[in-house]
Design a protein around this motif. Structure first.
Motif, PDB file in Angstrom:
ATOM      1  N   ASP A   9       0.860  -1.188   0.000  1.00 35.35           N
ATOM      2  CA  ASP A   9       0.000   0.000   0.000  1.00 35.35           C
ATOM      3  C   ASP A   9       0.895   1.236   0.000  1.00 35.35           C
ATOM      4  N   PRO A  10       1.255   1.737  -1.185  1.00 40.04           N
ATOM      5  CA  PRO A  10       2.200   2.851  -1.278  1.00 40.04           C
ATOM      6  C   PRO A  10       1.779   4.093  -0.490  1.00 40.04           C
ATOM      7  N   GLU A  11       0.488   4.405  -0.423  1.00 37.79           N
ATOM      8  CA  GLU A  11       0.054   5.581   0.331  1.00 37.79           C
ATOM      9  C   GLU A  11       0.296   5.403   1.817  1.00 37.79           C
ATOM     10  N   SER A  12       0.005   4.239   2.361  1.00 37.12           N
ATOM     11  CA  SER A  12       0.277   3.980   3.781  1.00 37.12           C
ATOM     12  C   SER A  12       1.773   4.036   4.053  1.00 37.12           C
ATOM     13  N   GLU A  13       2.555   3.486   3.153  1.00 39.46           N
ATOM     14  CA  GLU A  13       4.008   3.538   3.322  1.00 39.46           C
ATOM     15  C   GLU A  13       4.496   4.990   3.333  1.00 39.46           C
ATOM     16  N   ARG A  14       3.939   5.831   2.457  1.00 44.69           N
ATOM     17  CA  ARG A  14       4.315   7.248   2.418  1.00 44.69           C
ATOM     18  C   ARG A  14       3.942   7.949   3.726  1.00 44.69           C
ATOM     19  N   GLN A  15       2.767   7.656   4.261  1.00 41.58           N
ATOM     20  CA  GLN A  15       2.329   8.278   5.506  1.00 41.58           C
ATOM     21  C   GLN A  15       3.215   7.848   6.679  1.00 41.58           C
ATOM     22  N   VAL A  16       3.601   6.582   6.706  1.00 43.40           N
ATOM     23  CA  VAL A  16       4.487   6.094   7.768  1.00 43.40           C
ATOM     24  C   VAL A  16       5.824   6.816   7.696  1.00 43.40           C
ATOM     25  N   ARG A  17       6.369   6.960   6.482  1.00 47.02           N
ATOM     26  CA  ARG A  17       7.637   7.682   6.323  1.00 47.02           C
ATOM     27  C   ARG A  17       7.501   9.132   6.775  1.00 47.02           C
ATOM     28  N   TYR A  18       6.385   9.768   6.417  1.00 49.07           N
ATOM     29  CA  TYR A  18       6.144  11.155   6.799  1.00 49.07           C
ATOM     30  C   TYR A  18       6.110  11.289   8.326  1.00 49.07           C
ATOM     31  N   ALA A  19       5.369  10.411   8.996  1.00 45.41           N
ATOM     32  CA  ALA A  19       5.273  10.456  10.460  1.00 45.41           C
ATOM     33  C   ALA A  19       6.632  10.201  11.106  1.00 45.41           C
ATOM     34  N   ARG A  20       7.379   9.258  10.578  1.00 40.45           N
ATOM     35  CA  ARG A  20       8.706   8.959  11.125  1.00 40.45           C
ATOM     36  C   ARG A  20       9.624  10.175  10.995  1.00 40.45           C
ATOM     37  N   ASN A  21       9.544  10.856   9.858  1.00 38.04           N
ATOM     38  CA  ASN A  21      10.366  12.053   9.663  1.00 38.04           C
ATOM     39  C   ASN A  21       9.977  13.162  10.628  1.00 38.04           C
ATOM     40  N   LYS A  22       8.673  13.332  10.892  1.00 41.14           N
ATOM     41  CA  LYS A  22       8.243  14.356  11.849  1.00 41.14           C
ATOM     42  C   LYS A  22       8.782  14.058  13.240  1.00 41.14           C
ATOM     43  N   ARG A  23       8.729  12.785  13.641  1.00 44.21           N
ATOM     44  CA  ARG A  23       9.229  12.421  14.972  1.00 44.21           C
ATOM     45  C   ARG A  23      10.734  12.616  15.063  1.00 44.21           C
ATOM     46  N   SER A  24      11.470  12.251  14.024  1.00 46.07           N
ATOM     47  CA  SER A  24      12.923  12.413  14.082  1.00 46.07           C
ATOM     48  C   SER A  24      13.302  13.892  14.043  1.00 46.07           C
ATOM     49  N   PHE A  25      12.490  14.721  13.350  1.00 44.29           N
ATOM     50  CA  PHE A  25      12.734  16.160  13.343  1.00 44.29           C
ATOM     51  C   PHE A  25      12.635  16.716  14.756  1.00 44.29           C
ATOM     52  N   LEU A  26      11.613  16.308  15.497  1.00 47.10           N
ATOM     53  CA  LEU A  26      11.454  16.781  16.872  1.00 47.10           C
ATOM     54  C   LEU A  26      12.646  16.354  17.717  1.00 47.10           C
ATOM     55  N   ARG A  27      13.062  15.117  17.575  1.00 45.63           N
ATOM     56  CA  ARG A  27      14.212  14.634  18.341  1.00 45.63           C
ATOM     57  C   ARG A  27      15.435  15.486  18.045  1.00 45.63           C
ATOM     58  N   ASP A  28      15.642  15.795  16.773  1.00 46.89           N
ATOM     59  CA  ASP A  28      16.787  16.613  16.380  1.00 46.89           C
ATOM     60  C   ASP A  28      16.687  18.026  16.937  1.00 46.89           C
ATOM     61  N   VAL A  29      15.477  18.611  16.904  1.00 45.47           N
ATOM     62  CA  VAL A  29      15.282  19.967  17.420  1.00 45.47           C
ATOM     63  C   VAL A  29      15.549  20.006  18.917  1.00 45.47           C
ATOM     64  N   LEU A  30      15.029  19.030  19.630  1.00 49.76           N
ATOM     65  CA  LEU A  30      15.234  19.010  21.076  1.00 49.76           C
ATOM     66  C   LEU A  30      16.701  18.843  21.444  1.00 49.76           C
ATOM     67  N   ALA A  31      17.470  18.231  20.565  1.00 44.34           N
ATOM     68  CA  ALA A  31      18.898  18.040  20.821  1.00 44.34           C
ATOM     69  C   ALA A  31      19.716  19.296  20.516  1.00 44.34           C
ATOM     70  N   MET A  32      19.105  20.246  19.795  1.00 41.71           N
ATOM     71  CA  MET A  32      19.837  21.457  19.411  1.00 41.71           C
ATOM     72  C   MET A  32      19.966  22.413  20.602  1.00 41.71           C
ATOM     73  N   LYS A  33      21.112  23.015  20.709  1.00 41.01           N
ATOM     74  CA  LYS A  33      21.351  23.952  21.803  1.00 41.01           C
ATOM     75  C   LYS A  33      21.672  25.355  21.285  1.00 41.01           C
ATOM     76  N   ASP A  34      21.470  25.581  19.993  1.00 39.76           N
ATOM     77  CA  ASP A  34      21.877  26.859  19.419  1.00 39.76           C
ATOM     78  C   ASP A  34      20.674  27.706  19.010  1.00 39.76           C
ATOM     79  N   GLU A  35      20.927  28.776  18.304  1.00 37.40           N
ATOM     80  CA  GLU A  35      19.898  29.728  17.896  1.00 37.40           C
ATOM     81  C   GLU A  35      18.822  29.109  17.008  1.00 37.40           C
ATOM     82  N   ALA A  36      19.188  28.149  16.169  1.00 34.96           N
ATOM     83  CA  ALA A  36      18.214  27.532  15.264  1.00 34.96           C
ATOM     84  C   ALA A  36      17.074  26.880  16.047  1.00 34.96           C
ATOM     85  N   ALA A  37      17.392  26.335  17.203  1.00 34.05           N
ATOM     86  CA  ALA A  37      16.363  25.678  18.011  1.00 34.05           C
ATOM     87  C   ALA A  37      15.343  26.682  18.526  1.00 34.05           C
ATOM     88  N   LYS A  38      15.752  27.927  18.697  1.00 32.61           N
ATOM     89  CA  LYS A  38      14.839  28.945  19.222  1.00 32.61           C
ATOM     90  C   LYS A  38      13.776  29.335  18.198  1.00 32.61           C
TER      91      LYS A  38
END
Length: 86
Positions: A9-38
């Motif tokens: 199911d290519p659409e479900s696979e795309r949605q799973v990838r999208y959700a995974r990317n959103k979660r990893s983005f948050l993890r990366d943002v929370l790990a940032m300690k510089d101005e970009a995180a603000k």
């Protein structure tokens, strides 16, 4: 129930990838300690962290809404069918 590859199911696979990317983005943002995180607002971080899309019955990218989405289950109590002697 049956197990299938998400690749069927290519659409479900795309949605799973999208959700995974959103979660990893948050993890990366929370790990940032510089101005970009603000530049990420508290609201943005909360939405990514809590995944409101899931609770609202939406697909991760917001492209669809499930009208009959259930947030809670109204389960009935189990009936105790054990015998008195057990």
């Amino acid at each position: 129930p049956a197990l299938r590859s998400i690749r069927e199911d290519p659409e479900s696979e795309r949605q799973v990838r999208y959700a995974r990317n959103k979660r990893s983005f948050l993890r990366d943002v929370l790990a940032m300690k510089d101005e970009a995180a603000k530049n990420i607002t508290i609201k943005d971080a909360r939405e990514l962290n809590f995944q409101r899309w899931y609770m609202k019955g939406e697909t991760p990218d917001g492209s669809a809404v499930f009208d009959d989405h259930q947030k809670t289950l109204n389960l009935q109590p189990f009936e105790d069918l054990r015998s008195e002697e057990s």
